[in-house]
Design a protein around this motif. Structure first.
Motif, PDB file in Angstrom:
ATOM      1  N   ASN A   1       0.818  -1.210   0.000  1.00 30.07           N
ATOM      2  CA  ASN A   1       0.000   0.000   0.000  1.00 30.07           C
ATOM      3  C   ASN A   1       0.855   1.265   0.000  1.00 30.07           C
ATOM      4  N   TYR A   2       1.904   1.262   0.839  1.00 28.49           N
ATOM      5  CA  TYR A   2       2.739   2.456   0.979  1.00 28.49           C
ATOM      6  C   TYR A   2       3.948   2.473   0.038  1.00 28.49           C
ATOM      7  N   LYS A   3       4.179   1.341  -0.660  1.00 29.69           N
ATOM      8  CA  LYS A   3       5.388   1.169  -1.469  1.00 29.69           C
ATOM      9  C   LYS A   3       6.627   1.249  -0.569  1.00 29.69           C
ATOM     10  N   TYR A   4       6.583   0.459   0.509  1.00 29.35           N
ATOM     11  CA  TYR A   4       7.676   0.365   1.474  1.00 29.35           C
ATOM     12  C   TYR A   4       8.301  -1.031   1.416  1.00 29.35           C
ATOM     13  N   MET A   5       9.437  -1.187   2.076  1.00 29.66           N
ATOM     14  CA  MET A   5      10.040  -2.495   2.284  1.00 29.66           C
ATOM     15  C   MET A   5       9.811  -2.913   3.735  1.00 29.66           C
ATOM     16  N   VAL A   6       9.701  -4.230   3.959  1.00 31.05           N
ATOM     17  CA  VAL A   6       9.498  -4.772   5.299  1.00 31.05           C
ATOM     18  C   VAL A   6      10.859  -5.044   5.936  1.00 31.05           C
ATOM     19  N   VAL A   7      11.071  -4.462   7.097  1.00 27.00           N
ATOM     20  CA  VAL A   7      12.353  -4.604   7.792  1.00 27.00           C
ATOM     21  C   VAL A   7      12.194  -5.561   8.963  1.00 27.00           C
ATOM     22  N   GLY A   8      13.061  -6.571   9.033  1.00 26.36           N
ATOM     23  CA  GLY A   8      13.017  -7.574  10.082  1.00 26.36           C
ATOM     24  C   GLY A   8      13.790  -7.160  11.321  1.00 26.36           C
ATOM     25  N   THR A   9      13.630  -7.946  12.373  1.00 29.73           N
ATOM     26  CA  THR A   9      14.218  -7.589  13.666  1.00 29.73           C
ATOM     27  C   THR A   9      15.180  -8.643  14.208  1.00 29.73           C
ATOM     28  N   ASP A  10      15.473  -9.692  13.426  1.00 32.10           N
ATOM     29  CA  ASP A  10      16.332 -10.764  13.939  1.00 32.10           C
ATOM     30  C   ASP A  10      17.759 -10.283  14.160  1.00 32.10           C
ATOM     31  N   ASN A  11      18.294 -10.624  15.343  1.00 30.37           N
ATOM     32  CA  ASN A  11      19.692 -10.312  15.641  1.00 30.37           C
ATOM     33  C   ASN A  11      20.569 -11.508  15.275  1.00 30.37           C
TER      34      ASN A  11
ATOM     35  N   GLY B   1       7.484 -16.140   8.705  1.00 27.24           N
ATOM     36  CA  GLY B   1       6.754 -15.386   9.720  1.00 27.24           C
ATOM     37  C   GLY B   1       7.574 -14.149  10.018  1.00 27.24           C
ATOM     38  N   ASP B   2       8.160 -14.076  11.221  1.00 27.88           N
ATOM     39  CA  ASP B   2       9.038 -12.946  11.506  1.00 27.88           C
ATOM     40  C   ASP B   2      10.328 -13.038  10.701  1.00 27.88           C
ATOM     41  N   GLY B   3      10.591 -14.227  10.097  1.00 21.42           N
ATOM     42  CA  GLY B   3      11.732 -14.357   9.202  1.00 21.42           C
ATOM     43  C   GLY B   3      11.396 -13.964   7.776  1.00 21.42           C
TER      44      GLY B   3
END
Length: 246
Positions: A130-140, A153-155
């Motif tokens: 919708n926003y033309k964004y990229m999804v940024v993950g949080t895995d360390n 999922g979160d991956g």
């Protein structure tokens, strides 16, 4: 620490430029990793970043922490409650399995948790489109190495800026960025079920995983756990497999 944060922000900005998108978004869970990423994407794209809260059988305290993170860094945000969607889908699946006599009660807790993670991923990508964004993950680094994330999922993300940062380093970055103390100091948990913690589920501690990744000596038992987790989750860090061409 300032140099590290600046390099991560610059890297994120480069990904935006190279990919031709307008900005970045992240799911904000109330945990330290997502709090750090929320701050990083806000710095990388001040006018085109979004924090997404997605309650789904969530701990109310996690919701409160997620809101504090968003307020503290001033990022735009949206809340999408997935509770009803999850209940409908999971109940329908269970009913169908029961009719087919294929329901495995021992696996239902994990199936439930993984479904929630994948519903959140689907929500993030719908918003990103919708926003033309990229999804940024949080895995360390510790989570990535041990495979402590849900496949697709979160991956299921476009970018993983913290993939080379140990849990300890993430904590130091969080302090530098001004993440609320209650988020920095809370017990790491994916909030999958009552009383669930990351370290209990993994069978070892983030401190020992960090030491292992940094080449330090750790107890043999923990070393074996970490190496087994890494072997067993190799498929999570790869693209879908196919046979050799013939």
């Amino acid at each position: 620490m300032q140099e590290k944060v600046e390099k991560l922000v610059q890297w994120l900005q480069q990904q935006i430029k190279e990919s031709g998108v307008d900005g970045l978004l992240v799911g904000v869970s109330g945990g330290i990793d997502s709090a750090v990423v929320t701050n990083l994407i806000k710095r990388a794209a001040p006018e085109h970043s979004l924090g997404v809260i997605m309650p789904c059988k969530s701990n109310p305290q996690d919701m409160e922490h997620a809101k504090r993170v968003i307020e503290a860094c001033g990022i735009d945000s949206v809340t999408v409650d997935l509770t009803e969607t999850h209940n409908t889908l999971f109940t329908t699946m269970q009913q169908e399995l029961e009719q087919q006599k294929g329901l495995n009660p021992e696996q239902q807790q994990l199936a439930d948790a993984n479904l929630r993670a994948r519903l959140r991923m689907s929500t993030l990508y719908a918003l990103a489109t919708n926003y033309k964004y990229m999804v940024v993950g949080t895995d360390n680094a510790a989570e990535w190495y041990t495979g402590y994330f849900t496949k697709f999922g979160d991956g299921g993300v476009d970018l993983v800026p913290l993939v080379h940062q140990t849990k300890g380093e993430v904590r130091e970055i969080a302090k530098y960025l001004g993440v609320p103390d209650e988020v920095v100091n809370k017990q790491p948990s994916a909030g999958l079920w009552e009383g669930q913690t990351d370290e209990n589920e993994m069978g070892t501690s983030y401190a020992l995983i960090d030491k292992y990744l940094q080449g330090e000596e750790i107890p043999q038992q923990d070393k074996e756990i970490i190496e087994r987790l890494h072997r067993n989750t190799a498929h999570k860090r790869e693209m879908a497999r196919g046979p050799e061409k013939f």
